[in-house]
Each structure stands twice: as C-alpha cells, then as structure tokens.
Design a protein around this motif. Sequence first.
Motif, PDB file in Angstrom:
ATOM      1  N   THR A  48      42.609  29.186  42.680  1.00 58.45           N
ATOM      2  CA  THR A  48      43.741  29.934  42.119  1.00 58.45           C
ATOM      3  C   THR A  48      43.653  29.879  40.595  1.00 58.45           C
ATOM      4  O   THR A  48      42.698  29.334  40.019  1.00 58.45           O
ATOM      5  CB  THR A  48      45.104  29.431  42.643  1.00 58.45           C
ATOM      6  N   ILE A  49      44.659  30.474  39.958  1.00 63.05           N
ATOM      7  CA  ILE A  49      44.701  30.575  38.503  1.00 63.05           C
ATOM      8  C   ILE A  49      45.723  29.573  37.978  1.00 63.05           C
ATOM      9  O   ILE A  49      46.780  29.402  38.578  1.00 63.05           O
ATOM     10  CB  ILE A  49      45.135  32.008  38.098  1.00 63.05           C
ATOM     11  N   ASN A  50      45.431  28.895  36.870  1.00 74.41           N
ATOM     12  CA  ASN A  50      46.474  28.116  36.189  1.00 74.41           C
ATOM     13  C   ASN A  50      46.107  27.870  34.731  1.00 74.41           C
ATOM     14  O   ASN A  50      45.165  28.479  34.226  1.00 74.41           O
ATOM     15  CB  ASN A  50      46.804  26.821  36.927  1.00 74.41           C
ATOM     16  N   ILE A  61      49.457  18.913  38.193  1.00 72.46           N
ATOM     17  CA  ILE A  61      49.325  19.745  39.397  1.00 72.46           C
ATOM     18  C   ILE A  61      48.708  18.918  40.519  1.00 72.46           C
ATOM     19  O   ILE A  61      49.188  18.916  41.661  1.00 72.46           O
ATOM     20  CB  ILE A  61      48.472  21.006  39.124  1.00 72.46           C
ATOM     21  N   ILE A  90      47.933  25.607  51.344  1.00 72.09           N
ATOM     22  CA  ILE A  90      48.990  25.833  50.349  1.00 72.09           C
ATOM     23  C   ILE A  90      48.457  26.651  49.170  1.00 72.09           C
ATOM     24  O   ILE A  90      49.106  27.592  48.713  1.00 72.09           O
ATOM     25  CB  ILE A  90      49.562  24.480  49.844  1.00 72.09           C
ATOM     26  N   ILE A  91      47.282  26.308  48.675  1.00 74.57           N
ATOM     27  CA  ILE A  91      46.736  26.983  47.486  1.00 74.57           C
ATOM     28  C   ILE A  91      46.059  28.301  47.856  1.00 74.57           C
ATOM     29  O   ILE A  91      46.225  29.308  47.169  1.00 74.57           O
ATOM     30  CB  ILE A  91      45.759  26.059  46.722  1.00 74.57           C
ATOM     31  N   GLN A 110      45.378  31.527  30.857  1.00 76.37           N
ATOM     32  CA  GLN A 110      44.923  31.420  32.247  1.00 76.37           C
ATOM     33  C   GLN A 110      43.421  31.186  32.389  1.00 76.37           C
ATOM     34  O   GLN A 110      42.623  31.820  31.701  1.00 76.37           O
ATOM     35  CB  GLN A 110      45.272  32.704  33.011  1.00 76.37           C
ATOM     36  N   TYR A 115      39.750  24.354  43.306  1.00 74.50           N
ATOM     37  CA  TYR A 115      40.474  23.128  43.640  1.00 74.50           C
ATOM     38  C   TYR A 115      39.677  22.353  44.688  1.00 74.50           C
ATOM     39  O   TYR A 115      39.665  22.734  45.855  1.00 74.50           O
ATOM     40  CB  TYR A 115      41.860  23.465  44.217  1.00 74.50           C
TER      41      TYR A 115
ATOM     42  N   HIS B  42      50.728  34.962  33.541  1.00 75.83           N
ATOM     43  CA  HIS B  42      51.418  33.776  33.022  1.00 75.83           C
ATOM     44  C   HIS B  42      51.107  32.583  33.924  1.00 75.83           C
ATOM     45  O   HIS B  42      50.768  32.762  35.087  1.00 75.83           O
ATOM     46  CB  HIS B  42      52.919  34.016  32.986  1.00 75.83           C
ATOM     47  N   THR B  43      51.265  31.364  33.380  1.00 71.61           N
ATOM     48  CA  THR B  43      50.945  30.180  34.180  1.00 71.61           C
ATOM     49  C   THR B  43      52.188  29.464  34.713  1.00 71.61           C
ATOM     50  O   THR B  43      52.071  28.419  35.355  1.00 71.61           O
ATOM     51  CB  THR B  43      50.076  29.189  33.371  1.00 71.61           C
ATOM     52  N   HIS B  85      54.272  24.885  36.661  1.00 69.99           N
ATOM     53  CA  HIS B  85      52.849  25.107  36.921  1.00 69.99           C
ATOM     54  C   HIS B  85      52.508  24.805  38.387  1.00 69.99           C
ATOM     55  O   HIS B  85      51.705  25.505  39.001  1.00 69.99           O
ATOM     56  CB  HIS B  85      51.989  24.231  35.999  1.00 69.99           C
ATOM     57  N   ILE B  86      53.108  23.738  38.931  1.00 62.94           N
ATOM     58  CA  ILE B  86      52.847  23.389  40.335  1.00 62.94           C
ATOM     59  C   ILE B  86      53.352  24.508  41.248  1.00 62.94           C
ATOM     60  O   ILE B  86      52.641  24.978  42.143  1.00 62.94           O
ATOM     61  CB  ILE B  86      53.516  22.039  40.697  1.00 62.94           C
ATOM     62  N   THR B  88      53.739  27.586  40.541  1.00 67.41           N
ATOM     63  CA  THR B  88      52.871  28.758  40.361  1.00 67.41           C
ATOM     64  C   THR B  88      51.619  28.638  41.217  1.00 67.41           C
ATOM     65  O   THR B  88      51.201  29.606  41.869  1.00 67.41           O
ATOM     66  CB  THR B  88      52.504  28.912  38.869  1.00 67.41           C
ATOM     67  N   SER B  89      51.004  27.452  41.239  1.00 61.79           N
ATOM     68  CA  SER B  89      49.806  27.252  42.077  1.00 61.79           C
ATOM     69  C   SER B  89      50.136  27.381  43.564  1.00 61.79           C
ATOM     70  O   SER B  89      49.328  27.879  44.345  1.00 61.79           O
ATOM     71  CB  SER B  89      49.178  25.880  41.813  1.00 61.79           C
ATOM     72  N   ILE B  90      51.325  26.943  43.963  1.00 69.69           N
ATOM     73  CA  ILE B  90      51.718  27.021  45.378  1.00 69.69           C
ATOM     74  C   ILE B  90      51.927  28.478  45.806  1.00 69.69           C
ATOM     75  O   ILE B  90      51.472  28.892  46.869  1.00 69.69           O
ATOM     76  CB  ILE B  90      53.018  26.198  45.628  1.00 69.69           C
ATOM     77  N   ILE B  91      52.623  29.250  44.985  1.00 68.02           N
ATOM     78  CA  ILE B  91      52.950  30.646  45.363  1.00 68.02           C
ATOM     79  C   ILE B  91      51.785  31.588  45.079  1.00 68.02           C
ATOM     80  O   ILE B  91      51.474  32.458  45.892  1.00 68.02           O
ATOM     81  CB  ILE B  91      54.230  31.124  44.624  1.00 68.02           C
ATOM     82  N   SER B  93      49.219  33.691  41.824  1.00 69.04           N
ATOM     83  CA  SER B  93      49.370  34.563  40.665  1.00 69.04           C
ATOM     84  C   SER B  93      48.916  35.996  40.910  1.00 69.04           C
ATOM     85  O   SER B  93      49.013  36.837  40.014  1.00 69.04           O
ATOM     86  CB  SER B  93      48.544  33.998  39.503  1.00 69.04           C
ATOM     87  N   TYR B 115      58.257  35.659  40.877  1.00 65.68           N
ATOM     88  CA  TYR B 115      58.894  34.334  40.876  1.00 65.68           C
ATOM     89  C   TYR B 115      58.834  33.764  39.457  1.00 65.68           C
ATOM     90  O   TYR B 115      57.780  33.317  39.010  1.00 65.68           O
ATOM     91  CB  TYR B 115      58.141  33.385  41.821  1.00 65.68           C
TER      92      TYR B 115
ATOM     93  N   SER C  89      56.371  31.935  51.989  1.00 66.30           N
ATOM     94  CA  SER C  89      56.061  32.045  50.556  1.00 66.30           C
ATOM     95  C   SER C  89      54.952  31.077  50.143  1.00 66.30           C
ATOM     96  O   SER C  89      54.134  31.393  49.287  1.00 66.30           O
ATOM     97  CB  SER C  89      57.317  31.792  49.709  1.00 66.30           C
TER      98      SER C  89
END
Lengths: 132, 132, 132
Positions: A48-50, A61, A90-91, A110, A115, B42-43, B85-86, B88-91, B93, B115, C89
């Motif tokens: 994913t992106i972060n 994270i 989850i990711i 970004q 992961y 965005h992160t 940030h956490i 964001t990684s769960i849902i 981007s 979100y 989600s």
Amino acid sequence: MFEIINVKTSLRIEMVDVTEKIERQISKSGIENGICYITVPHTTAAITINENADPSVKFDIISGLTILAPAGADYTHLEGNSDSHIKTSIIGSTLTLIIDSRKMALGTWQSVYFYEFDGPRNRNLYIKVVKD
Amino acid sequence: MFEIINVKTSLRIEMVDVTEKIERQISKSGIENGICYITVPHTTAAITINENADPSVKFDIISGLTILAPAGADYTHLEGNSDSHIKTSIIGSTLTLIIDSRKMALGTWQSVYFYEFDGPRNRNLYIKVVKD
Amino acid sequence: MFEIINVKTSLRIEMVDVTEKIERQISKSGIENGICYITVPHTTAAITINENADPSVKFDIISGLTILAPAGADYTHLEGNSDSHIKTSIIGSTLTLIIDSRKMALGTWQSVYFYEFDGPRNRNLYIKVVKD
C-alpha cells in the motif's frame, strides 16, 4: 508489459519502500500515460501507499498493526504465522496506480511500501504497466 | 482523462460521500464502458465504498476505526497523527471502479467515501477515466 | 465483458473461495493478457486474496477480524450489523487482478476470497475482463 521484480526483506515485520523499483519499470516501458497494476504473490506480505518523510511513521504503523493482530495470539494454524495472514488481508495484496507524464501520480509525501509480515524472505512483486 | 478534484473536510475524522463528484467526471468524459481509477494523494486520508442509507453506519465505522487506532496512543511520530497514518493503511489510498452504461457499477446501497483521518483540510482526489 | 456472478454463502461470517468462478469468466472471455476488475456490490461483504492451503488460516483470519470489530459491540446502527460494515471497510470492496497467459497472475498459495460478513445470503460479484 508484465514483469516480476525481487524484494529482499530483512526483518520479520517491515515496510520496504519500493517506489523506485516501480518507477524504474514505468520508465523502462516508455509509457507516458497509463496504469501500473501490482500484485504481491505471497499470503504473508502486502502492499500500500504511506508516508516517506519521517521514519517514525513506519515504526508507528508497524506497532499499530502488531496490536491489531499480535504475533503470539492463540491461533489454530500450526505454522504460527496467522497474524501475518490477518495483516495481509487488512492491508491488501494488490495496488493500482495512475501513470501521468511518465510517473506514478502520487502526493508529495507518498511512497509505495511493500509490507513484509513474515520475513526475512526473498519476495516478488508482479507488475504490469499498460498504456492508455 | 486525468483530473484533480477538491474535497473539503470539516472534522478531524469524517467520511465524505464523493460519489456525485466522481459521477460528474465520468459523465464529463462521455465514456460509456470503462474504468475509473482513483488515488488519494495524502497519507492521512483514504478512500473506499460503504453504505449510504443510514447515517449511523458512518458513525459506527468511524468509532470502530478509532478503537483500532486510537488518537491518543503512545506513538513515536512527533506530529501526533500516527493514528491517521495507520487508519489510512487499513482502508487504502486507491480505488478502481467499473464503469458500465455511463455509471459506476455499484450496488443499491453503496457510495464512494473519502475517509478524512486528520482534518479539517482541503484535500484532493486524482481521477483517471479510461474507455475500454 | 461485464458480468454479474452469484455467490451463495452459508454462515454469518465466512470466506468463500471464488477463484474458479473468476477463472471461468477469464477463460470464457478468451483474453490472453489483460486485467480483471471485481466489485462486491454489497456493504457487508468484501473481497481479497489469501492462503488456500491450510483451512486453519481461514479460521484464524475470521477470528482475528471478529476481535477487531466484534458483533456484539455497542453500535448505534439499529440493524445490528455495524461490525459487518467495519470489516467491509477494512478488507475492501474491489479487487484488480492481472491476467497473464489466460490466467490470473497469483502466487502458488493464493486464492481469491469473497468475505461474507452478514450472511447467509445470496450475493453477487461484478466482474469486468479487459484485454490489453
């Protein structure tokens, strides 16, 4: 263009910045506008992106995900890495990115992160780059 | 077609329905069948699909995510928004949506939600609409 | 090619392997290289990739997600299935897969799973297969 690229991880749980590896594939393809499709072909690693600016974000994270799916919990799977499978779900195992003007359309802070949830291992990424 | 559209948020944590904004881009493109690719640049903000019928669902999703990554937890990142940030990684981007007969192929109760996890802010969405 | 396929679930929370159903659509399309786009048109069911080898992994993923969003928690949504919306989600409603040599580009142990979070129900999957 479909390619398999290698990602070497060095810890059990780790976020590895793979932005440059992906940019290299996009650059190699010569595509100006299109889409980059990525699949992680493993069940204990995700993508994913972060944020890439402050390394403490990565640390937080990973801590946050470890709280959500603790390594030592009471799982039935005998390999003992069920936490890694849960984190992967989850990711997520795939990522689809817009290519605009020969680059991934990402925000300033970004990066794309691989992961690792059950390393260290030699991992792969499947990448397909398609022109509009 | 690649466009950047604006999303204004009004709370620290909030789900904003962006379905109409996206439909407008699809309509503007004139594309009948294709794909709509979305990236949140965005992160500390993410995008996914959920229910649009009962507003209490939004409330419960936000509460649920707040329990998973609490705002006041003991994080190392000095900006104090590691929970964002956490989340964001769960849902996630990015979002990739099927366009069928000039509309997003969504279920009856589905809307696309932005979100916000660290607002209020002026945010962007990257949107690319591609014909088959 | 845009198709709607049926998935019948038999428990409230369940992971259903839909890999073969998707492979059948890809095979039917005759496409050698391309992309397969999937959307779950429901707000209490999701889709992602995970391990198909040991059934205990599925059991542990479901347990893990149930801990993250417990069914009996103090939610405001009167239908009583807010946990299902939160899980949706977290896992996500869409999946984008690379097609290489007439098959999904997946790893050895990977299958595509439909995550039922509020069954048993008759569910649908939207599938679009596109040639490069």
